[in-house]
Design a protein around this motif. Structure first.
Motif, PDB file in Angstrom:
ATOM      1  N   ARG A 178      -4.682  -6.086 -22.582  1.00 25.07           N
ATOM      2  CA  ARG A 178      -4.802  -4.631 -22.641  1.00 25.07           C
ATOM      3  C   ARG A 178      -6.256  -4.243 -22.899  1.00 25.07           C
ATOM      4  NH1 ARG A 178      -1.408  -3.968 -26.381  1.00 25.07           N
ATOM      5  NH2 ARG A 178       0.436  -3.776 -25.064  1.00 25.07           N
ATOM      6  N   ARG A 179      -6.909  -4.980 -23.792  1.00 27.93           N
ATOM      7  CA  ARG A 179      -8.322  -4.715 -24.072  1.00 27.93           C
ATOM      8  C   ARG A 179      -9.188  -5.041 -22.857  1.00 27.93           C
ATOM      9  NH1 ARG A 179      -7.082  -7.405 -28.960  1.00 27.93           N
ATOM     10  NH2 ARG A 179      -8.208  -9.265 -28.206  1.00 27.93           N
ATOM     11  N   LEU A 180      -8.893  -6.166 -22.197  1.00 24.58           N
ATOM     12  CA  LEU A 180      -9.663  -6.555 -21.019  1.00 24.58           C
ATOM     13  C   LEU A 180      -9.550  -5.507 -19.919  1.00 24.58           C
ATOM     14  CD1 LEU A 180     -11.326  -8.886 -19.679  1.00 24.58           C
ATOM     15  CD2 LEU A 180      -9.150  -9.675 -18.714  1.00 24.58           C
ATOM     16  N   LEU A 181      -8.370  -4.976 -19.751  1.00 22.56           N
ATOM     17  CA  LEU A 181      -8.152  -3.970 -18.714  1.00 22.56           C
ATOM     18  C   LEU A 181      -8.903  -2.684 -19.042  1.00 22.56           C
ATOM     19  CD1 LEU A 181      -6.615  -3.865 -16.069  1.00 22.56           C
ATOM     20  CD2 LEU A 181      -4.681  -2.863 -17.286  1.00 22.56           C
ATOM     21  N   ARG A 182      -8.933  -2.318 -20.307  1.00 24.77           N
ATOM     22  CA  ARG A 182      -9.681  -1.117 -20.701  1.00 24.77           C
ATOM     23  C   ARG A 182     -11.177  -1.291 -20.440  1.00 24.77           C
ATOM     24  NH1 ARG A 182      -6.084  -0.616 -25.342  1.00 24.77           N
ATOM     25  NH2 ARG A 182      -7.622  -1.731 -26.606  1.00 24.77           N
ATOM     26  N   GLU A 183     -11.687  -2.528 -20.640  1.00 23.33           N
ATOM     27  CA  GLU A 183     -13.108  -2.785 -20.394  1.00 23.33           C
ATOM     28  C   GLU A 183     -13.460  -2.659 -18.917  1.00 23.33           C
ATOM     29  OE1 GLU A 183     -13.804  -6.676 -21.864  1.00 23.33           O
ATOM     30  OE2 GLU A 183     -13.342  -6.165 -23.970  1.00 23.33           O
ATOM     31  N   HIS A 184     -12.567  -3.138 -18.047  1.00 25.02           N
ATOM     32  CA  HIS A 184     -12.860  -3.119 -16.621  1.00 25.02           C
ATOM     33  C   HIS A 184     -12.448  -1.812 -15.947  1.00 25.02           C
ATOM     34  CE1 HIS A 184     -13.262  -7.473 -17.251  1.00 25.02           C
ATOM     35  NE2 HIS A 184     -13.883  -7.504 -16.092  1.00 25.02           N
ATOM     36  N   CYS A 185     -11.443  -1.154 -16.487  1.00 24.55           N
ATOM     37  CA  CYS A 185     -10.944   0.104 -15.910  1.00 24.55           C
ATOM     38  C   CYS A 185     -10.855   1.141 -17.031  1.00 24.55           C
ATOM     39  CB  CYS A 185      -9.582  -0.106 -15.269  1.00 24.55           C
ATOM     40  SG  CYS A 185      -9.588  -1.282 -13.906  1.00 24.55           S
ATOM     41  N   PRO A 186     -12.003   1.698 -17.450  1.00 24.83           N
ATOM     42  CA  PRO A 186     -12.013   2.594 -18.603  1.00 24.83           C
ATOM     43  C   PRO A 186     -11.458   3.987 -18.337  1.00 24.83           C
ATOM     44  CG  PRO A 186     -14.204   2.396 -17.674  1.00 24.83           C
ATOM     45  CD  PRO A 186     -13.348   1.420 -16.932  1.00 24.83           C
ATOM     46  N   GLY A 187     -11.244   4.354 -17.086  1.00 25.28           N
ATOM     47  CA  GLY A 187     -10.748   5.695 -16.777  1.00 25.28           C
ATOM     48  C   GLY A 187      -9.280   5.855 -17.120  1.00 25.28           C
ATOM     49  N   LYS A 188      -8.740   7.010 -16.776  1.00 25.92           N
ATOM     50  CA  LYS A 188      -7.356   7.324 -17.109  1.00 25.92           C
ATOM     51  C   LYS A 188      -6.393   7.087 -15.950  1.00 25.92           C
ATOM     52  CE  LYS A 188      -8.541  10.725 -20.656  1.00 25.92           C
ATOM     53  NZ  LYS A 188      -8.379  12.126 -21.122  1.00 25.92           N
ATOM     54  N   GLY A 189      -6.929   6.734 -14.782  1.00 24.48           N
ATOM     55  CA  GLY A 189      -6.065   6.528 -13.634  1.00 24.48           C
ATOM     56  C   GLY A 189      -5.204   5.290 -13.755  1.00 24.48           C
ATOM     57  N   ARG A 190      -4.047   5.339 -13.125  1.00 26.67           N
ATOM     58  CA  ARG A 190      -3.187   4.161 -13.116  1.00 26.67           C
ATOM     59  C   ARG A 190      -3.851   3.045 -12.313  1.00 26.67           C
ATOM     60  NH1 ARG A 190       2.206   7.127 -11.232  1.00 26.67           N
ATOM     61  NH2 ARG A 190       0.614   8.187  -9.982  1.00 26.67           N
ATOM     62  N   VAL A 191      -3.540   1.800 -12.676  1.00 26.13           N
ATOM     63  CA  VAL A 191      -4.304   0.668 -12.140  1.00 26.13           C
ATOM     64  C   VAL A 191      -3.478  -0.126 -11.124  1.00 26.13           C
ATOM     65  CG1 VAL A 191      -5.610  -1.422 -12.705  1.00 26.13           C
ATOM     66  CG2 VAL A 191      -5.569   0.516 -14.316  1.00 26.13           C
ATOM     67  N   VAL A 192      -4.134  -0.435 -10.012  1.00 25.66           N
ATOM     68  CA  VAL A 192      -3.557  -1.271  -8.969  1.00 25.66           C
ATOM     69  C   VAL A 192      -4.281  -2.610  -8.977  1.00 25.66           C
ATOM     70  CG1 VAL A 192      -3.218  -1.578  -6.481  1.00 25.66           C
ATOM     71  CG2 VAL A 192      -2.936   0.694  -7.520  1.00 25.66           C
ATOM     72  N   GLY A 193      -3.545  -3.701  -9.125  1.00 29.90           N
ATOM     73  CA  GLY A 193      -4.127  -5.037  -9.074  1.00 29.90           C
ATOM     74  C   GLY A 193      -4.110  -5.583  -7.659  1.00 29.90           C
ATOM     75  N   VAL A 194      -5.091  -6.418  -7.336  1.00 28.77           N
ATOM     76  CA  VAL A 194      -5.187  -7.008  -5.996  1.00 28.77           C
ATOM     77  C   VAL A 194      -5.492  -8.493  -6.133  1.00 28.77           C
ATOM     78  CG1 VAL A 194      -6.300  -6.934  -3.735  1.00 28.77           C
ATOM     79  CG2 VAL A 194      -6.088  -4.825  -5.089  1.00 28.77           C
ATOM     80  N   SER A 195      -4.715  -9.317  -5.453  1.00 27.75           N
ATOM     81  CA  SER A 195      -4.959 -10.762  -5.411  1.00 27.75           C
ATOM     82  C   SER A 195      -5.080 -11.182  -3.960  1.00 27.75           C
ATOM     83  CB  SER A 195      -3.813 -11.519  -6.093  1.00 27.75           C
ATOM     84  OG  SER A 195      -3.856 -12.895  -5.752  1.00 27.75           O
ATOM     85  N   VAL A 196      -6.264 -11.684  -3.569  1.00 28.20           N
ATOM     86  CA  VAL A 196      -6.481 -12.139  -2.198  1.00 28.20           C
ATOM     87  C   VAL A 196      -6.979 -13.579  -2.207  1.00 28.20           C
ATOM     88  CG1 VAL A 196      -6.911  -9.858  -1.228  1.00 28.20           C
ATOM     89  CG2 VAL A 196      -8.817 -11.165  -2.196  1.00 28.20           C
ATOM     90  N   ARG A 197      -6.836 -14.228  -1.072  1.00 22.75           N
ATOM     91  CA  ARG A 197      -7.334 -15.575  -0.897  1.00 22.75           C
ATOM     92  C   ARG A 197      -7.869 -15.706   0.530  1.00 22.75           C
ATOM     93  NH1 ARG A 197      -3.347 -20.420  -0.530  1.00 22.75           N
ATOM     94  NH2 ARG A 197      -5.266 -21.232   0.399  1.00 22.75           N
ATOM     95  N   GLN A 198      -8.772 -16.637   0.754  1.00 22.10           N
ATOM     96  CA  GLN A 198      -9.267 -16.885   2.101  1.00 22.10           C
ATOM     97  C   GLN A 198      -8.195 -17.609   2.903  1.00 22.10           C
ATOM     98  OE1 GLN A 198     -10.237 -19.760   3.997  1.00 22.10           O
ATOM     99  NE2 GLN A 198     -10.961 -18.405   5.608  1.00 22.10           N
ATOM    100  N   TRP A 199      -7.919 -17.129   4.109  1.00 21.24           N
ATOM    101  CA  TRP A 199      -6.939 -17.752   4.985  1.00 21.24           C
ATOM    102  C   TRP A 199      -7.331 -17.451   6.428  1.00 21.24           C
ATOM    103  CZ3 TRP A 199      -3.728 -21.378   3.535  1.00 21.24           C
ATOM    104  CH2 TRP A 199      -2.684 -21.771   4.383  1.00 21.24           C
ATOM    105  N   ALA A 200      -7.690 -18.492   7.166  1.00 21.72           N
ATOM    106  CA  ALA A 200      -8.275 -18.313   8.497  1.00 21.72           C
ATOM    107  C   ALA A 200      -7.370 -17.514   9.436  1.00 21.72           C
ATOM    108  CB  ALA A 200      -8.596 -19.678   9.107  1.00 21.72           C
ATOM    109  N   ALA A 201      -6.061 -17.749   9.374  1.00 19.61           N
ATOM    110  CA  ALA A 201      -5.148 -17.081  10.302  1.00 19.61           C
ATOM    111  C   ALA A 201      -5.069 -15.573  10.070  1.00 19.61           C
ATOM    112  CB  ALA A 201      -3.758 -17.697  10.183  1.00 19.61           C
ATOM    113  N   LEU A 202      -5.480 -15.114   8.890  1.00 21.70           N
ATOM    114  CA  LEU A 202      -5.443 -13.678   8.582  1.00 21.70           C
ATOM    115  C   LEU A 202      -6.820 -13.021   8.695  1.00 21.70           C
ATOM    116  CD1 LEU A 202      -3.025 -13.138   5.550  1.00 21.70           C
ATOM    117  CD2 LEU A 202      -2.664 -12.567   7.938  1.00 21.70           C
ATOM    118  N   GLU A 203      -7.798 -13.746   9.182  1.00 20.04           N
ATOM    119  CA  GLU A 203      -9.147 -13.212   9.260  1.00 20.04           C
ATOM    120  C   GLU A 203      -9.152 -11.866   9.994  1.00 20.04           C
ATOM    121  OE1 GLU A 203     -12.938 -12.809   8.382  1.00 20.04           O
ATOM    122  OE2 GLU A 203     -11.673 -14.452   7.701  1.00 20.04           O
ATOM    123  N   GLY A 204      -9.821 -10.891   9.366  1.00 15.22           N
ATOM    124  CA  GLY A 204      -9.869  -9.543   9.927  1.00 15.22           C
ATOM    125  C   GLY A 204      -9.069  -8.527   9.138  1.00 15.22           C
TER     126      GLY A 204
END
Length: 362
Positions: A178-204
């Motif tokens: 919770r503290r880490l999230l406040r440090e990176h996203c200090p605003g009041k907006g709701r937060v969307v997390g994103v997890s990506v990885r490199q994958w050649a077939a999805l390039e683009g």
């Protein structure tokens, strides 16, 4: 009772480290006297992180010695039996199983996701060895079909659930994240997390996803990238961030599997390519959308009645907005997650029952 564990352990992949934590903690809760030895890529790291004995997974003498003195081999969880990431992965993991069987040790496939298996030699190995194990538990129905198509028919097969559904972070993990999230996203907006990885077939896909995330930011959300395989996923995360016009945060530090789960519990939505980013979200009853790079992602989404994000930025944005506006989806995720949590714990019961039966000589 000594249990050996074979999996993709020691490589800083949050999903696989979460599997190790979930499997051992669930078994330990049911059988406090159980001890473990982990076949790890980096034994010292595994020992420090999990407090478990570990040996080098490619040292044949260490592996043979530990299997010889074990009462059970747990193979998995995760996606060990597939050959899309390279030709050597499946032969390695199935050879560990074959060695345990040669030593007359009981073997369970622990809530594995099987496939894709495309190479003829891979299919031969699976058919030859998997038909001799004592029990197979799988995390989805698609894996059942893969084994049936290959010709694996002999051991009992049960569909349970990914072990991570039974993972329980501690209160201090939730507070720290919770503290880490406040440090990176200090605003009041709701937060969307994103997890990506490199994958050649999805390039683009990167420019399209960047546009989707920009639209979410303009609608009042904050975006934070969460590398699940650290530091491997950092570069791909930064690539998408660089294509965005709006600001986004990035966690450029290592997190434990418990911390990942706790962090994701504070999000409004998780958009993930990595399967366990989605599983972490579902286990914490958080909304999620998947970007499919592998059939295992599609299979998991189907369990919740969802489809992967597809199309251009406009189509993906519409799909996300529809999810966020669906007032019934949260309850649907909650019910399914609770069911999968129960089934995940069932796998531990099955493993222990197998071990006890063989120790008693039946």
């Amino acid at each position: 009772m000594k249990i050996a564990l074979s999996g993709y352990y020691g490589f800083d992949n949050a999903g696989d480290e979460a599997l190790l934590s979930a499997i051992t903690s669930t078994i330990k809760k049911l059988e406090p006297s159980a001890s473990f030895v982990v076949l790890s890529g980096y034994p010292g790291k595994t020992a420090r992180l999990h407090g478990l004995r570990a040996v080098n997974r490619i040292n044949p003498w260490s592996v043979s010695r530990e299997l010889r003195s074990s009462d059970l081999l747990i193979s998995g969880g995760g996606s060990l039996f597939q050959d899309v990431t390279g030709p050597r992965s499946l032969p390695y993991y199935i050879s560990i199983v074959a060695l345990a069987l040669w030593l007359k040790k009981p073997v369970i496939f622990y809530a594995q996701g099987v496939g894709p298996i495309n190479r003829r030699f891979s299919k031969f190995l699976m058919r030859r060895v998997a038909n001799r194990v004592d029990m197979i538990t799988l995390r989805d129905e698609d894996s059942v079909q893969v084994l049936q198509q290959i010709g694996v028919t002999r051991p009992p097969v049960r569909v349970t659930a990914d072990p991570v559904f039974s993972l329980e972070p501690k209160d201090n993990d939730y507070e720290a994240m919770r503290r880490l999230l406040r440090e990176h996203c200090p605003g009041k907006g709701r937060v969307v997390g994103v997890s990506v990885r490199q994958w050649a077939a999805l390039e683009g896909y990167q420019p399209e996803l960047a546009q989707v995330l920009d639209k979410l930011v303009r609608e009042g959300y904050q975006v934070i990238f969460i590398p699940m395989d650290y530091p491997a996923d950092v570069e791909e995360s930064m690539r998408v961030v660089s294509l965005m016009e709006e600001p986004a945060a990035l966690i450029d530090s290592y997190l434990t599997s418990h911390q990942h789960v706790a962090l994701i519990s504070h999000l409004q939505l998780m958009i993930g390519m990595r399967l366990h980013a989605l599983i972490f979200a579902a286990s914490q009853e958080i909304l999620f959308q998947g970007i499919s790079y592998d059939p295992k992602v599609d299979s998991f989404l189907r369990q919740f009645g969802e489809k992967p994000l597809t199309g251009n930025a406009g189509q993906m944005t519409a799909q996300i907005r529809s999810l966020l506006a669906d007032t019934g989806v949260q309850e649907k995720i909650r019910r399914k997650a609770r069911e999968l949590r129960t089934r995940a714990e069932e796998t531990a019961h099955l493993a222990l029952a197998l071990c006890r039966t063989r120790r008693q000589g039946y």
